[in-house]
Design an enzyme around this catalytic site. Structure first.
Site, short mmCIF file in Angstrom:
data_model
loop_
_atom_site.label_atom_id
_atom_site.label_comp_id
_atom_site.label_asym_id
_atom_site.label_seq_id
_atom_site.Cartn_x
_atom_site.Cartn_y
_atom_site.Cartn_z
N HIS A 185 0.81 -1.21 0.00
CA HIS A 185 0.00 0.00 0.00
C HIS A 185 0.85 1.27 0.00
CE1 HIS A 185 -3.40 -2.72 0.61
NE2 HIS A 185 -3.92 -1.86 -0.22
N ARG A 287 -11.88 1.55 -3.86
CA ARG A 287 -11.57 0.76 -2.66
C ARG A 287 -12.32 1.34 -1.46
NH1 ARG A 287 -6.04 0.60 -5.04
NH2 ARG A 287 -5.32 -1.55 -5.05
N ARG A 323 -15.92 -1.52 -5.29
CA ARG A 323 -15.65 -2.79 -4.60
C ARG A 323 -16.22 -2.72 -3.19
NH1 ARG A 323 -9.58 -4.69 -3.80
NH2 ARG A 323 -9.53 -3.08 -2.20
N GLU A 413 -8.53 -12.85 -7.52
CA GLU A 413 -7.34 -12.59 -6.72
C GLU A 413 -6.77 -13.88 -6.14
OE1 GLU A 413 -7.92 -8.52 -4.46
OE2 GLU A 413 -9.66 -9.78 -4.16
N ASN A 436 -2.32 -7.86 -7.53
CA ASN A 436 -1.53 -7.75 -6.29
C ASN A 436 -1.74 -9.00 -5.43
OD1 ASN A 436 -1.35 -5.20 -7.37
ND2 ASN A 436 -2.71 -4.27 -5.88
N ASP A 437 -3.00 -9.29 -5.19
CA ASP A 437 -3.28 -10.46 -4.37
C ASP A 437 -3.08 -11.76 -5.15
OD1 ASP A 437 -3.84 -9.77 -1.67
OD2 ASP A 437 -5.62 -8.72 -2.37
N ARG A 447 2.57 -9.86 0.36
CA ARG A 447 2.83 -8.65 -0.42
C ARG A 447 3.45 -7.54 0.41
NH1 ARG A 447 -3.29 -6.73 -1.88
NH2 ARG A 447 -2.43 -4.66 -2.25
N CYS A 481 -7.26 -4.58 -12.37
CA CYS A 481 -7.21 -3.39 -11.52
C CYS A 481 -6.07 -3.48 -10.51
CB CYS A 481 -8.54 -3.16 -10.81
SG CYS A 481 -8.98 -4.47 -9.66
C1 PEP Z 1 -5.37 -6.51 -5.92
O1 PEP Z 1 -5.27 -7.36 -5.04
O2 PEP Z 1 -4.72 -6.56 -6.98
C2 PEP Z 1 -6.26 -5.35 -5.73
C3 PEP Z 1 -6.49 -4.52 -6.73
O3 PEP Z 1 -6.80 -5.16 -4.49
P1 PEP Z 1 -5.99 -4.54 -3.24
O4 PEP Z 1 -4.66 -4.08 -3.72
O5 PEP Z 1 -6.81 -3.42 -2.69
O6 PEP Z 1 -5.91 -5.70 -2.31
MG MG Z 2 -6.67 -7.36 -3.43
#
Ligand code: PEP
Ligand code: MG
Length: 556
Positions: A185, A287, A323, A413, A436-437, A447, A481
């Site tokens: 983040h 988000r 979301r 994810e 990301n996930d 992560r 995304c």
């Molecule tokens: C992801 O996991 O790629 C995503 C877009 O959600 P976040 O980064 O908010 O977990």
């Molecule tokens: Mg995610």
């Protein structure tokens, strides 16, 4: 000297280092002092007064509600009862820092046992205690300064969204963290703020506070005490790239006219302006949990409606993918605690799973969304995070349909969802891949752990294969995304894999737009094929670059 890390938000930042100290260590129990008791008392009182004055001054600068909160904190630091307790301990031979620590401890216990509103003030006391102990032991006061004479380079082990939420570009020249990967983040927030950032920079917290550094958020380097010429050259390079990006305007798409809507990832209405300024055609990921990270009580339906409507109104013709709350793991929400202990929160109750435990919170959010969209021309799409099975997807879609929410989708994810996207497709209207996930769960690599950043690299061929599977031939549109969409080279590859829309932090939009506009769909497909034919992330990246000839000229 140069500290190397992973560049996650491009741009050049130059300024003095501010090292965010995690917390102030507890002074040793039984610590004593040499010299006179009166001198030691004077030292303690002076430290408390310094902290009180500093809090007050910050309050005046911040204004509004913050002013009252900080004034109340300053009053606590000046409490005469507290000073009496500190003096009594010093009279018994205790060193000032330990006397302050213990006296605050007594107050804290009183407040905690009172519970409720008073109990919640315990954290404020801890903050004053830590600040006072820091002054007495010659350490930097905890917390991130939110005003500065000159923008500083914020260096930390890692940054929580709460640490950075109140900061702005005027205050922070760049972020540098020892931990964190490209999808942490810190990276996401830095890009959202348009502040250069380097993560996984080993040894960064050892930098001397105040020393000037040059941060290159594209190259991932932190140069200590750079020469003037070096700073000027870095700025020129970065400006040339900016110019190339400004030249790319209009809707997203390849040079031969294959449209790829470019959407923004948002954490709240405050980010709409940047999204529009960067030409976002809509929102691909709102988000909503970011709105409520600091909340102890669930938000009301009415305040949710306002926050959702504000974004929907900003994109009259475009689509807005909202979301539902993605609580848990790296984004804990105090009002949605996990049931029982979770040794691995990322593998626990998070995302949609949390709504299984708190169905009334999901009901309230979906109701608020339905009301927010009423009478507006924006196309609202509602999406659930962390979906693994068809049952979960069906449960969510039915809850949306029951409220007249006509477009319900799920994020991909979890590898299970990518592998069985064909089955999920029957239950939903659209997909959005959260790379990301998906990377975190594919490589079993947290992560938030910088040391594992190589495993979170979205160029890993295994991840590209899963994306190809998720896009599939199931007839449902599939966007991306996750932060992978923000890499202009990877964005071309994703389009080559069949991804329909790309959503990213607003400042990343121009580079992606320029990269796509410089290539044909056939070139994107060839780049995707070349990348997937490789067996390593580095190989995939290099092969894709070689297949996309205009990148270098665009400075991408
Ligand atoms: C992801 O996991 O790629 C995503 C877009 O959600 P976040 O980064 O908010 O977990
Ligand atoms: Mg995610």
């Amino acid at each position: 000297m140069t500290v190397a890390g992973v560049g996650v938000s491009p741009g050049i930042g130059h300024g003095p280092v501010y090292v965010l100290t995690a917390s102030v260590p507890e002074p040793p129990e039984g610590a004593t002092y040499v010299g006179e008791a009166d001198e030691e008392k004077a030292r303690a009182h002076a430290a408390l007064e310094k902290v009180a004055a500093d809090l007050e001054a910050r309050g005046v600068r911040a204004g509004g509600e913050a002013k009252d909160v900080l004034a109340a904190q300053a009053l606590m630091a000046r409490d005469p009862g507290l000073a009496v307790g500190v003096d009594a301990l010093i009279d018994r031979g205790t060193a000032a820092e330990r006397a302050v620590y213990d006296s605050f401890g007594t107050y804290r216990d009183l407040l905690t046992s009172a519970g409720g509103y008073l109990g919640e003030r315990a954290a404020d006391l801890d903050d004053i205690r830590d600040r006072t102990v820091a002054v007495l032991t010659g350490r930097t006061m905890p917390g991130v300064p939110d005003v500065a004479a000159e923008p500083y380079v914020l260096v930390a082990r890692d940054l929580a969204p709460a640490d950075t939420a109140l900061l702005s570009k005027d205050v922070v020249a760049a972020f540098v963290t020892e931990e964190g990967g490209p999808t942490s983040h810190t990276a996401i927030l830095a890009r959202a703020m348009g502040v250069p950032a380097v993560v996984a920079a080993r040894g960064a917290t050892g930098l001397t506070p105040g020393v000037r550094v040059l941060v290159d958020g594209a190259a991932g380097t932190v140069t200590v005490e750079p020469g003037e010429r070096e700073v000027a050259a870095a700025r020129r390079r970065s400006e040339a790239r900016e110019q190339a990006l400004r030249a790319a305007t209009g809707p997203g798409g390849t040079s031969d006219g294959h449209a790829v809507p470019l959407l923004a990832n948002l954490g709240g209405p405050g980010e709409v302006k940047a999204a529009l300024a960067n030409g976002a055609e809509g929102v691909g990921l709102y988000r909503t949990e970011f709105l409520f990270l600091d909340r102890k009580q669930p938000p009301t339906g009415a305040e949710q409606e306002t926050a959702y409507r504000a974004v929907l109104e900003a994109f009259p013709g475009g689509k807005v993918v909202v979301r539902t709350l993605d609580a848990g793991a790296d984004k804990p929400l105090a009002f949605l605690p996990a049931q029982g202990e979770e040794p691995n929160p990322a593998l626990g109750e998070r995302g949609l799973r949390m709504f299984r435990v708190y169905p009334e919170v999901m009901a309230e959010q979906l109701d608020a969304l339905a009301r927010a969209a009423e009478g507006l021309p924006a196309r609202l799409q509602v999406m659930a995070p962390m979906v693994a099975t068809v049952e979960e997807a069906t449960w969510f879609t039915e809850a949306c349909r029951a409220r007249g929410l006509t477009s319900a989708g799920v994020m991909i994810e979890v590898p299970a969802a990518a592998l069985r996207a064909g089955d999920l497709a029957a239950a939903v209207d659209f997909f959005s891949i959260g790379t990301n996930d998906l990377a975190q769960y594919t490589f079993a690599a947290d992560r938030q752990v910088g040391a594992l950043s190589a495993l979170q690299d979205a160029w890993q061929p295994a991840l590209l294969d899963l994306i190809a599977l998720a896009v599939g031939e199931h007839g449902r549109p599939c966007g991306v995304c996750g932060e992978a969409a923000a890499d202009p080279v990877l964005a071309c590859v994703l389009v080559g894999l069949g991804v329909a829309t790309l959503s990213m932090s607003a400042p990343s939009l121009p580079a992606v737009r320029a990269g796509l506009a410089g290539h044909t769909l056939a070139q994107c497909r060839a780049a995707a094929e070349a990348a997937r034919a490789q067996s390593t992330a580095a190989g995939a990246r290099a092969a894709a670059r070689a297949a996309l000839p205009r990148l270098a000229a665009l400075g991408l």
